[in-house]
Enzyme design. Sequence first.
Site, PDB file in Angstrom:
ATOM      1  N   HIS A 140       0.892  -1.157  -0.058  1.00 43.38           N
ATOM      2  CA  HIS A 140      -0.031  -0.077  -0.024  1.00 43.38           C
ATOM      3  C   HIS A 140       0.729   1.383  -0.041  1.00 43.38           C
ATOM      4  CE1 HIS A 140      -3.462   2.605   0.673  1.00 43.38           C
ATOM      5  NE2 HIS A 140      -3.031   2.902   1.751  1.00 43.38           N
ATOM      6  N   GLY A 158      -5.382   7.508   4.520  1.00 39.38           N
ATOM      7  CA  GLY A 158      -5.962   8.769   4.943  1.00 39.38           C
ATOM      8  C   GLY A 158      -4.986   9.854   5.504  1.00 39.38           C
ATOM      9  N   LYS A 161      -1.271  10.598   1.351  1.00 36.76           N
ATOM     10  CA  LYS A 161      -0.246  10.311   0.656  1.00 36.76           C
ATOM     11  C   LYS A 161      -0.799  10.692  -1.190  1.00 36.76           C
ATOM     12  CE  LYS A 161      -0.636   5.896   1.608  1.00 36.76           C
ATOM     13  NZ  LYS A 161      -1.784   6.075   2.607  1.00 36.76           N
ATOM     14  N   SER A 162      -2.167  10.354  -1.237  1.00 33.62           N
ATOM     15  CA  SER A 162      -2.506  10.829  -2.683  1.00 33.62           C
ATOM     16  C   SER A 162      -2.445  12.357  -2.774  1.00 33.62           C
ATOM     17  CB  SER A 162      -4.097  10.136  -2.835  1.00 33.62           C
ATOM     18  OG  SER A 162      -3.953   8.912  -2.712  1.00 33.62           O
ATOM     19  N   ASP A 179      -2.050   4.147  -4.408  1.00 40.07           N
ATOM     20  CA  ASP A 179      -2.752   3.108  -3.521  1.00 40.07           C
ATOM     21  C   ASP A 179      -2.203   1.626  -3.674  1.00 40.07           C
ATOM     22  OD1 ASP A 179      -4.905   2.467  -1.662  1.00 40.07           O
ATOM     23  OD2 ASP A 179      -5.879   1.086  -3.550  1.00 40.07           O
ATOM     24  N   ARG A 245      16.982  15.486  12.918  1.00 41.47           N
ATOM     25  CA  ARG A 245      16.952  16.760  12.458  1.00 41.47           C
ATOM     26  C   ARG A 245      18.334  16.941  11.751  1.00 41.47           C
ATOM     27  NH1 ARG A 245      15.292  20.512  17.601  1.00 41.47           N
ATOM     28  NH2 ARG A 245      15.214  22.316  15.720  1.00 41.47           N
TER      29      ARG A 245
END
Length: 310
Positions: A140, A158, A161-162, A179, A245
């Site tokens: 995924h 959710g 990413k898209s 996806d 960092r």
Amino acid sequence: MGQGIRLTEIVEKMDLKTLTPEVEMVEKEVNVPDVNRPALQLAGFFDHFDSNRVQIIGNVEYRYVNTLTKERQEYIYKKLLEHPIPCIVFCRDMEPEEEFLRLATERGVPVFKTSKQTSDFTAEVIRWMNVRLAPCISIHGVLVDVYGVGVLIMGESGIGKSEAALELIKRGHRLVTDDVVEIRKVSDETLVGSAPDITKHFIELRGIGIVDVKSMYGVQSVKETQNIDLVITLEDWSREKEYDRLGLEEEYTEFLGNKVVCHSIPIRPGRNLAIIVESAAVNHRQKQMGYNAAQELYKRVQENLAKKMK
């Protein structure tokens, strides 16, 4: 059927001309991503014969057979075709003898020819079969080509990413898959990602639905396959967690036994993910070319401390 490549697929991809149309090919497969030029076999030596590979006849093999007597030729043909050969390909548009084609048809061995040079055809078919027969997993995530760097974006469903991929596409980068990412190990150094045919060029945006990237942004916005060079894992920002960092030491994730550089990016409102991904890709390219910004900063700090101590 096994996990091999259908012979009909090889014929179509390599544009091969069939010389034995009577031989049934539908159920035939090639399971080894390599080829064999049967020079020693044509000379009569069949020990350690890699008969499960695509057999390629080049100019040298063809000329050698023509120096043999008819009786010797027939003997060699029969010995060769006794083995479970997936197919035989004659390069440079060379035509096998009718007796060879007759025996091949009797034994059910498909014979083809191509106009390509032997070395060119060999390199092309090996490269293509290596990709097709490479070990494969599906994960995924989202795969994007950013400045030539294959960036695999991962994270919980959710998390964005898209949306990050869509912003990257608007900034001129190219989508490989959203996806579901199919990852193939084509060598110990290289992982190649691609999209399942059913979801190719589509992005799912929550609240909007399915978006056809190729139709909206043009063919320049998509790409069929891409090497996976960098993994970016998106995660919700946490006060309790310490984040890197400086980036003096690389972190890695592993797919199919291959290590890939990985960065964990904490998500907070207001962070522009597309710019972060772009920066990570450029920074990765700089490191590949021998420049490491974190090491340069560390060097400057050390030099500054040394001056103060004098």
